[in-house]
Design an enzyme around this catalytic site. Structure first.
Site, PDB file in Angstrom:
ATOM      1  CB  SER A 164      -0.953  -0.209   1.176  1.00 12.97           C
ATOM      2  OG  SER A 164      -0.108   0.512   2.614  1.00 12.97           O
ATOM      3  CE  LYS A 165      -1.660   7.178  -2.799  1.00 15.00           C
ATOM      4  NZ  LYS A 165      -1.199   6.027  -4.074  1.00 15.00           N
ATOM      5  NE  ARG A 166       0.961   0.464   6.349  1.00 11.61           N
ATOM      6  CZ  ARG A 166       1.693  -0.646   6.124  1.00 11.61           C
ATOM      7  NH1 ARG A 166       2.695  -0.544   6.934  1.00 11.61           N
ATOM      8  NH2 ARG A 166       1.192  -1.887   6.046  1.00 11.61           N
TER       9      ARG A 166
ATOM     10  N   GLY B 169       5.038   2.837  -0.159  1.00 10.77           N
ATOM     11  CA  GLY B 169       6.286   4.330  -0.614  1.00 10.77           C
ATOM     12  C   GLY B 169       5.328   3.640  -2.035  1.00 10.77           C
TER      13      GLY B 169
END
Ligand code: GLU
Length: 473
Positions: free
Chosen positions: A253-255, A257
C-alpha cells in the site's frame, strides 16, 4: 470401450490469447503492471495474442487521465497490445443481449424481489450468522405470474448441487460447493450489465484462452464460470497470481512507498528494462537467474514458474537491478534522459562523459547529480567536504599543479597523469593526497569520477580556470 464426455467445453489449444483488463480508476500500479507483463510474456512465449481491455463501466470513478496513465505506463514498459484496446462500457448492449438470451434459454431469470424481501433475507442471515445468499422465489416461478411493469433484475440460475472445481495453473485445484454461491445479478433493474457478466462476455467475445490475474479475483472465477457454462462457451484456463506485499509482509500500500509506476519513472529514476526485470522476478523465477533480458524472459516464461506465496517488494533490489541496466544502457540515451532532470544543454558532453558517470549510479537522479560538475559555473559552489579539502596548504599545492598542468601540451590522460604524479613526487606525498584537493577544486565535491577522467572531460582551459580559482597566488 467407453468414451468419457467432458461436459464443459474447453478451448482447443491452437492459439493462446491473454488480456490485461485494468479498471481506469487510478494510476497503473505495480501489481497491475506485473499482471500485464505476465500476460504479455505468456502470449509472446506461445506466439499468441495479448489484448487490452479498459474496464470503464464504473462511470463515476473511471477517468481519462487514468486511462492515459495506464496506456502510457504500458508503453513505457514496452508492453504492446494486439489490435485496438477494447472499452467495456461501449459493449453494454452486447452484455445485455447475452443476459436476455440466457433468460430465453432458461439459464437466467427475471427476479422481481422487492427491497423489503431482500432486507428480510439479509436480516435472517444475520440472525443465523450465515453469509447472505439470496434465494429468489422467481428462480422457479412461472414467468406468467410476473407482475406487469414491475422493475426486475436478471439473475443467473446458478447450479445449487455439487461443487465447482477450478484447476488453477498457479493455485492448483480449488473447489467451492455450489450451495455457497447465489444467483448473482447479470442485469440491474435499469438494464445495465454487472461487472461479473461484462467480464465473461468480453473475455468470450475476445477469444481469451488464459485469464492470468491477481488472486483477489479467484472468488470471482467461481461466479464467472457458471456464466460460461450456461452459454456453452469454452472455458478459459485460469492462473491467479499471489499479490505483492511490502517488505514487512503486509499487502502493498502507499505506506510502503510509491505504488503507481509513474513515480518509479518520474521521481525515482528507474529505467523501464530494470523495472520489467524486477516485476518479472517478483513472483516468477527461473533458477537463480536475476538479470533476465526481455528476449530471455519471453523464451523462458511459463506459469509453472509463478510462486504460490506473495512476493515482497524491495526497493533496494530494484535499485541494484537499475544500476546494472544503467551501466548496460546506451550512452546517448542516458544523456537524453538526464538532460531534462539536471537542466543540462550539452548532450554531446553528457554522452562523452557517460562511460565514467554511469559506473556508480543506482538511478537517473544520481546519474544526473554526478554530471552536475560538468556544467557548474566558475567559481564553483563547494560542499562542506570539498571546503575542508581545500583548507590548509591545499592552495599552494594547487598552484604547483596549475604550473605542471599548464605545461602539458597534449591534453590526454597519460600527460595529465604524468604531470600530477610529478607534483606528488616533488612534494614527497602519495598521489591520493594530491588528487583529493584537485578533485575538490575541479568538481566542488569530495567524490567524482576518476580525476584524470574529470580533467579530460573538462578540457585544459576549464580545468586550469577551476584550479586557479582555488590556488594561492
Ligand atoms: N478490472 C479488474 C481489475 O482491475 C480485472 C478484471 C479481470 O482481470 O478479470 O482488477
Amino acid at each position: 470401450m467407453s468414451a468419457t464426455i467432458d461436459r464443459h467445453a474447453h478451448h482447443q489449444p491452437t492459439e493462446v490469447v491473454t488480456r490485461f483488463a485494468p479498471s481506469p480508476t487510478g494510476y497503473l500500479h505495480l501489481g497491475g503492471a506485473r499482471t500485464a507483463l505476465f500476460n504479455w510474456l505468456y502470449a509472446r512465449h506461445h506466439g499468441g495474442r495479448f489484448l487490452l481491455r479498459i474496464e470503464d463501466t464504473d462511470r463515476a470513478r473511471s477517468t481519462q487521465p487514468a486511462i492515459d496513465a495506464i496506456l502510457g505506463g504500458l508503453r513505457w514498459l514496452g508492453i504492446d497490445w494486439d489490435g485496438d484496446a477494447v472499452f467495456q462500457f461501449a459493449r453494454a448492449d452486447r452484455h445485455a443481449e447475452v443476459a436476455h438470451q440466457m433468460v430465453a434459454t432458461g439459464h437466467a431469470y427475471r427476479c422481481y424481489m422487492t427491497a423489503d424481501e431482500i432486507a428480510a433475507q439479509r436480516a435472517a442471515a444475520q440472525a443465523a450468522k450465515t453469509p447472505l445468499r439470496i434465494r429468489s422465489p422467481w428462480r422457479d416461478a412461472d414467468p406468467a405470474t410476473a407482475p406487469a411493469d414491475a422493475p426486475f433484475v436478471v439473475r443467473l440460475k446458478a447450479p445449487r448441487d455439487g461443487a465447482t472445481t477450478i484447476e488453477d495453473r498457479v493455485q492448483g485445484s480449488v473447489t467451492v460447493q455450489n450451495a455457497e454461491l447465489d444467483d448473482l445479478i447479470l442485469l440491474r433493474s435499469d438494464g445495465t450489465p454487472t461487472y461479473m457478466l461484462a467480464v465473461v462476455v468480453d473475455d468470450h467475445d475476445m477469444g481469451v484462452t488464459h485469464v492470468i490475474r491477481g488472486d483477489d479475483h479467484l472468488n470471482n472465477a467461481f461466479r464467472q464460470l457458471p456464466i460460461y457454462r450456461a452459454n456453452g462457451w469454452p472455458e478459459p484456463i485460469y492462473a491467479h497470481i499471489p499479490l505483492i506485499h511490502g517488505t514487512d509482509g503486509a499487502k502493498l500500500s502507499k505506506r510502503h512507498g510509491a505504488v503507481g509506476i509513474e513515480a518509479y519513472r518520474d521521481e525515482l529514476g528507474i529505467l523501464p528494462e530494470a523495472f520489467d526485470n524486477y516485476l518479472l522476478r517478483l513472483g516468477w523465477g527461473h533458477g537463480d537467474d536475476e538479470i533476465i533480458s526481455r528476449d530471455q524472459a519471453t523464451e523462458w516464461f511459463d506459469l509453472g514458474g509463478v510462486g504460490k506465496s506473495p512476493s515482497r517488494f524491495d526497493l533496494k533490489k530494484l535499485e541494484n537491478l537499475n544500476g546494472h541496466y544503467i551501466r548496460a544502457a546506451d550512452d546517448a540515451r542516458l544523456a537524453a534522459l538526464i538532460a531534462p532532470i539536471g537542466g543540462y544543454d550539452d548532450i554531446d558532453l553528457l554522452t562523452r562523459a557517460m562511460p565514467v558517470l554511469k559506473a556508480r549510479a543506482a538511478n537517473l537522479n544520481e546519474l544526473s547529480e554526478g554530471a552536475r560538475f560538468l556544467f557548474a559555473q566558475r567559481p564553483l559552489d563547494l560542499d562542506q567536504a570539498a571546503s575542508d579539502l581545500l583548507a590548509g596548504d591545499a592552495p599552494t599545492l594547487l598552484a604547483a599543479l596549475h604550473a605542471a598542468l599548464d605545461a602539458v601540451q597534449q591534453w590526454d590522460q597519460e600527460a595529465t597523469e604524468a604531470a600530477v604524479r610529478q607534483v606528488a613526487e616533488a612534494r614527497g606525498v602519495k598521489l591520493g593526497q594530491v588528487a583529493q584537493p584537485l578533485r575538490a577544486a575541479l568538481t566542488g565535491r569530495k567524490t567524482s569520477p576518476g580525476i584524470f577522467d574529470v580533467l579530460a572531460l573538462l578540457g585544459k582551459e576549464e580545468s586550469l580556470g577551476r584550479i586557479a580559482d582555488r590556488m594561492a597566488v
